[in-house]
Design an enzyme around this catalytic site. Sequence first.
Site: not given
Ligand code: NDP
Length: 486
Positions: A182, A257, A291, A389
Amino acid sequence: MEQYLPHPTIATIQNYIDGKLYNPVSDRWIDNVQPATGMVYGRIAASDRSDVEKAIDAAQAAFNAWSKLPASKRSDHLLALADLMERDLELLAEIESFDNGKPLHVARTVDITRSITNIRFFATAILHQSSECHETEPGVLNFTLRQPLGVVACISPWNLPLYLFTWKIAPALAAGNTVVAKPSEITPATAFYFSQLCTEAGIPAGVINVLHGPGQAIGEPLIADPRVKAVSFTGGTATGASIAAMAAPRFKKMSLELGGKNATLVFADCDFERTVSETARAAFSNQGQICLCGSRIFIERSIYEDFKKAFVEKVKALKVGDPSDSASTIGAIVSEIHLNKVLSYVKLAKEEGGTLLCGGKRIELNGGFFMEPTVFEGLDPYCRTNQEEIFGPVVTLFPFDSEEQAVEYANCTPYGLAFSVWTSNLNRAHKLSSELQAGIVWINCWMLRDLRTPFGGMKQSGVGREGGWDALRFFTEAKNVCVKSS
Ligand code: NDP
């Protein structure tokens, strides 16, 4: 749809299940917005439980045959896929830049190039995987089988869309699992195009399934399904916590992550010019939406004023602009909601007594979500701006007086993902590497990645490690077999 599209198919983002493209069962859709113009350019399947079940059914049905293929055959499939991605590199880069707002040259040289490397890396790594054998006593051998888990869920974010999507699915598939993936609903386009390449590459139907739509609707049915054996998630810490709450009581393997609030430590003995330029890159690459970006910059007091002057000059020279313009170093923020979140932190930083050194405002350009790269000073390391963040082009500068203080400031947030240290003192570099609470410590460099290394965070930045053997171990079950000869 009158707007220019890099590829006509991305106007309608459908699910990819069992090797075919499908509209969502409910026939509900959500808008897809181009960050550089703010225009709705297409629609995305708003998948729900029914689509999730269809995808898991397909992945489950495909598992037996895929997991029993010799690793070399799975490798061939993945390498064929990588070749098609390379053929379409420029188109994929255009789609990524269009859908995410990042500069086209960044999408080309970072995102898509690395996505292809991810696939090739794990397609070949699997050929070299071996397992341990322990001779307990003469005639007694213990060996370890590493077997694929079954159906696994891979959930990825919007900041490096295809890059992080492939970073998960490549080891999962190479190890013999089938996948329900997803991507973020905010940036689904390259994953959608990629799914069409899977068909062209001859990846057997059901081996990879891609569901689009809101995480809230897809997450629970996907993670709760007993046929899904593991969840690999990259995203925010709050989402990670809710995923862990669903997965843990069901005893699923989890790799999380999560967010970061990374520290950059600049010592007086650093290579000054290079440090200024690299720390600015570390702060503002991808509009600060990585990130790994270093958003808290701590500088040894004796060079603080000189560094500040040079750093702010460097930041003011960054060009915010149309992502398709090769002169743009900074593109659009991914969405209006996220832009407003980032701007709310600019307001907070001022309320907390920060002095704005540059930036701080939205840029009106073509209706897109652009923002000036922003630098503050004078904010206590423990204030909210320095603890939470922001995930955008906002950084803070703060002086330190000793190594101990630098380490204290770096470690004082709930996060621990990736720090960088800039010094010519090798002894100090080694000492700090062991004292810093982060999954990655870069010395005199930033985002220099070797895919064999363990990748992940400490504290609230995550659980588990991706990359290299860690990823292949995560996506396999280790089974001890003990043989006693008669
Ligand atoms: P989110 O946590 O909002 O979303 C990440 C993914 O999870 C998206 O595909 C999202 O779908 C999905 N999602 C949201 N809610 C749910 C749920 N309840 N159950 C399952 N899946 C869900 O993060 P962002 O997309 O806003 O990304 C930014 C964040 O990611 C930042 O905090 C960043 O630091 C972190 N990040 C961490 C990295 C690492 O390697 N540690 C690397 C890159 C980013 P949808 O978008 O459709 O809501």
